[in-house]
Design an enzyme around this catalytic site. Structure first.
Site, PDB file in Angstrom:
ATOM      1  N   HIS A  96      -1.332   1.593   7.534  1.00 24.86           N
ATOM      2  CA  HIS A  96      -1.686   1.311   6.151  1.00 24.86           C
ATOM      3  C   HIS A  96      -1.525   3.277   5.972  1.00 24.86           C
ATOM      4  CE1 HIS A  96      -3.893   0.433   2.812  1.00 24.86           C
ATOM      5  NE2 HIS A  96      -5.178   1.547   2.966  1.00 24.86           N
ATOM      6  N   CYS A 102       0.791  -1.185  -0.186  1.00 30.99           N
ATOM      7  CA  CYS A 102       0.091   0.153   0.282  1.00 30.99           C
ATOM      8  C   CYS A 102       1.136   1.570  -0.081  1.00 30.99           C
ATOM      9  CB  CYS A 102      -1.037   0.101   1.646  1.00 30.99           C
ATOM     10  SG  CYS A 102      -0.592  -0.386   3.067  1.00 30.99           S
TER      11      CYS A 102
END
EC number: 3.4.19.12
Length: 757
Positions: free
Chosen positions: A677, A456
């Site tokens: 994230h 990510c």
């Protein structure tokens, strides 16, 4: 014409079909099994021009259900107009065949040629016209170089001397009217053809030369050579050496007074029964004639695209069908009956102004083609054309300065150790299956989709760079909101530029290394190395020019956008551009690595993609850390203001401090790190970070490629209404906490969207 060019044009047609039909994996497979070359055509407009499909394209756009590909246009054209070719000519009597013996000039054969040539001998009573129709039932397609499907590039043939044409009386009023209108507008002159050595003789009937009484077998080379004899090369000198005549014919755009030459006549042609040629004469005089434009100095591809002058030869077809003209004139380019019908329709539609004839079109395009290195602006009718552009245009003249070499075992070991800390580790499935594919959701077409967790950080960094290109550079600067609704071609183009910026920045803006996958294994894994099926297949391409880098990435963008290893390829390209040695110098601890536990991206990897250096910190410059015993440790941070910013939830918890070089970037785009994230936050206001007054009340857009977003998330930030920091943090979305590390105490309105907790 070079068979390689024909092959590349055909391959480009297939690529365009696959691209328009969304067969991305098939496109990738085709590029791998049959790589593109310098002759490849990768722009749909260019492909349409090479095949002269502009008229078919315009007709197709007017239909209720238009076709999407050039291959379908060509297929429908042949099905509509040549599916019943055999019915166009009725045969009540046996048709004799004609054989022409081979000449010394060796010409290539065609497997599709018929061995019998049919001759239609029309009597002189038919209004004084005489025509010879050869190979009508089997080889009609050989003359499909007409205006509709467009003057296919002729093969290299020996040139022949020119000869004048003669006048044939008996033109119908409609045909004469058409010529008069063309005369008034100084368009294309009538092109006359006559045998060498004959004087002009006004006659109503002409003699069919070389007729034989019975069918005689003819080889494919013979039929091909008959067609080649009808081609000619206009030249300013009739004493051209034989050696020079064997070269590719030079095309001249002649003046209105010039006479187009026809094939060279020889005794063998007369005595051995060469097909007779129709001669028609229309004398014209005009002062506004275009100058000669030789194509001698153009590159091979441009020369190949020029038509043979013989394609400007006039042919006349006599027909008794009730729905057709008694006398049909086929304009330059071949025996397509659609040409005459188009001319008639154009006269009715435009009044006295006929449609532009092929020669004038050729003149304009030749002028543009002659100016190498210049961009040609085209008349864009609507936004759909922009979406039809096939990316990866390969330059036809400029050669890329690229040094390529396969990866070896030692380099692969260094890369794996830098990535994972050990050469026995491998990329997990989340990394192997991740590329930079865009969302198909209408409101999120700018977004890159993440399949699973892991890479990510790479995706967020690339997403930020893509948004930079979409919103704040190029034509999008005037209307940022429009940049959020890009066409497929435009967003792919922005992806190319984003990837180029990342690897060029990692290479110190002096060089770049692009890693591409191949279908072959470059080395045999031995010793302390575990194969993963990716690194072993890489080819490394080094470039030292940014323009070459962009062009090279355009050619290979499918590997990044479609994949399957696009994310890995970019990461490796950035590492190799920076070099493993310099990356280790960037680390605070030399034994650090770029991919952490569970395949997560480290801060070093994100910094490498955003700033070009794999430093371990997010504060500004360098911090000296004194341990108290006289030893000073240097902690490296961000050296300069970044294009793309960075916000972290760790700063809210006082774990780190993000410096202003990342917190206040050049463009209002931030990579957001929240709970292991990475996602993206951006604004459409380019002056947000330059004018403090715009920071009172503004909107931010949030995109998370992994959150399965179905709609756009717009946040309204109000810095005039402060929120107490004592609020229970368990009920506050982490994204709001990240935003408040930049705008202290600001209120965040989710505008109806569900807050992401």
């Amino acid at each position: 014409m070079d068979s390689l060019f024909v092959e590349e044009v055909a391959a480009s047609l297939v690529r365009e079909f696959l691209s328009r039909k969304g067969l991305k994996k098939t496109c990738v497979t085709m590029d791998q099994e049959r790589p593109r070359s310098d002759l490849s055509i990768n722009n749909r407009n260019d492909l349409r021009k090479v095949l002269h499909l502009e008229f078919l394209y315009k007709e197709n756009k007017a239909k209720e259900n238009p076709l999407k590909t050039s291959l379908e246009l060509i297929t429908r054209y042949f099905l509509d107009h040549f599916g019943n070719t055999a019915n166009n000519f009725t045969q009540d009597t046996p048709i004799p065949a004609l054989s022409v013996p081979k000449k010394n000039n060796k010409v290539p054969s065609r497997c599709s040629e018929t061995t019998l040539v049919n001759i239609y001998d029309l009597s002189d009573e038919d209004a004084g016209w005489r025509t010879s129709l050869s190979e009508t039932s089997k080889a009609r397609h050989d003359n499909l170089d007409g205006d509709v499907l467009g003057n296919f590039v002729s093969s290299k043939r020996p040139p022949h001397k020119s000869k004048p044409m003669q006048t044939v009386p008996g033109e119908t009023p409609m045909l004469a009217s058409a010529w008069e209108k063309m005369d008034k507008l100084h368009l294309e002159p009538s092109l006359d053809v006559k045998r060498m050595g004959e004087n002009s003789r006004p006659k109503s009937g002409l003699i069919v030369r070389g007729m034989m009484s019975g069918p005689i077998a003819s080889s494919p080379q013979d039929s091909f050579h008959r067609r080649s004899l009808r081609r000619s090369l206009p030249s300013s000198s009739s004493t051209q050496p034989q050696e020079e005549s064997r070269k590719v014919p030079e095309l001249f755009i002649r003046t209105q007074q010039d006479i187009l030459a026809s094939s060279n006549s020889s005794p063998s042609r007369t005595s051995l029964g060469q097909l007779s040629e129709l001669t028609v004469e229309k004398e014209k005089t005009t002062a506004s004639s275009p100058p000669h434009l030789p194509s001698k100095r153009l590159p091979p591809r441009d020369r190949a695209r020029r038509r043979d002058p013989s394609e400007d030869t006039l042919a006349v077809d006599s027909s008794t069908d009730a729905d057709r003209m008694p006398l049909k004139l086929y304009l330059p380019g071949g025996n397509s009956r659609m040409t005459q019908e188009r001319l008639e329709r154009a006269f009715k539609r435009q009044g006295s102004q006929p449609v532009p004839v092929r020669k004038n079109q050729l003149l304009l395009s030749d002028k543009a083609d002659g100016e190498l290195g210049t961009l040609r602006l085209e008349d864009v009718e609507d936004e759909l054309i922009r979406e039809e552009v096939i990316l990866s245009p390969v330059p036809s003249v400029l050669k890329l300065q690229t040094a390529s070499k396969p990866i070896d075992l030692s380099v692969a070991k260094e890369i794996k150790t830098l990535l994972f800390g050990s050469s026995f580790c491998c990329f997990n499935e989340e990394w192997k299956l991740q590329s930079f594919s865009f969302s198909n959701t209408a409101s999120l077409k700018y977004g890159i989709v993440q399949n699973k967790g892991g890479p990510c950080g790479v995706l967020a960094a690339v997403q930020g760079c893509v948004l930079q290109k979409l919103l704040f550079e190029g034509d999008s600067k005037a209307d940022c909101a429009r940049g959020l609704q890009p066409s497929d071609a435009h967003r792919t183009r922005c992806l190319v530029l984003a990837l180029a910026d990342i690897v060029w920045r990692a290479g110190g803006r002096e060089r770049a290394v692009v890693a591409l996958a191949s279908r072959t294994q470059q080395f045999s894994p031995t010793g302390k190395y575990k194969a993963d099926g990716v690194l072993e297949t890489l080819t490394l391409h080094s470039l030292t020019c940014y323009g070459d880098l962009v062009t090279f990435l355009q050619q290979s963008i499918h590997q990044f956008e479609v994949g399957p290893h696009g994310c890995i390829l970019l990461t490796l390209s950035a590492i190799l551009s920076r070099s493993t040695e310099l990356i280790r110098q960037d680390f605070d601890v030399p034994t650090s690595h770029l991919i952490g536990a569970h395949g997560y991206c480290t801060q070093e990897l994100v910094n490498l993609l955003l700033t070009g250096k794999a430093v371990s910190n997010v504060f500004n410059d360098v911090v000296e850390l004194d341990s108290g015993d006289g030893n000073i440790t240097l902690l490296r941070g961000i050296a300069a203001r970044s294009d793309i910013g960075f916000l972290s939830l760790f700063e809210h918890y006082n774990v780190c401090q993000v410096g202003c070089f990342l917190k206040t970037p050049r463009f209002p785009i931030w990579v957001v790190c929240s709970e292991s994230h990475f996602s993206i936050l951006f604004s459409l206001q380019p002056g947000l970070l330059r004018d403090w007054r715009t920071e009172r009340l503004f909107d931010l857009y949030y995109y998370d490629g992994l959150a399965n977003q179905q709609e756009q998330i717009r946040l309204t930030i109000d810095t005039t209404q402060t929120i107490s920091e004592d609020t229970d943090n368990d009920l506050v979305p982490p994204l709001e906490l990240c935003i408040r590390t930049k705008w202290k105490g600001a209120s965040v309105n989710w505008n109806g969207s569900d807050p992401i907790l």
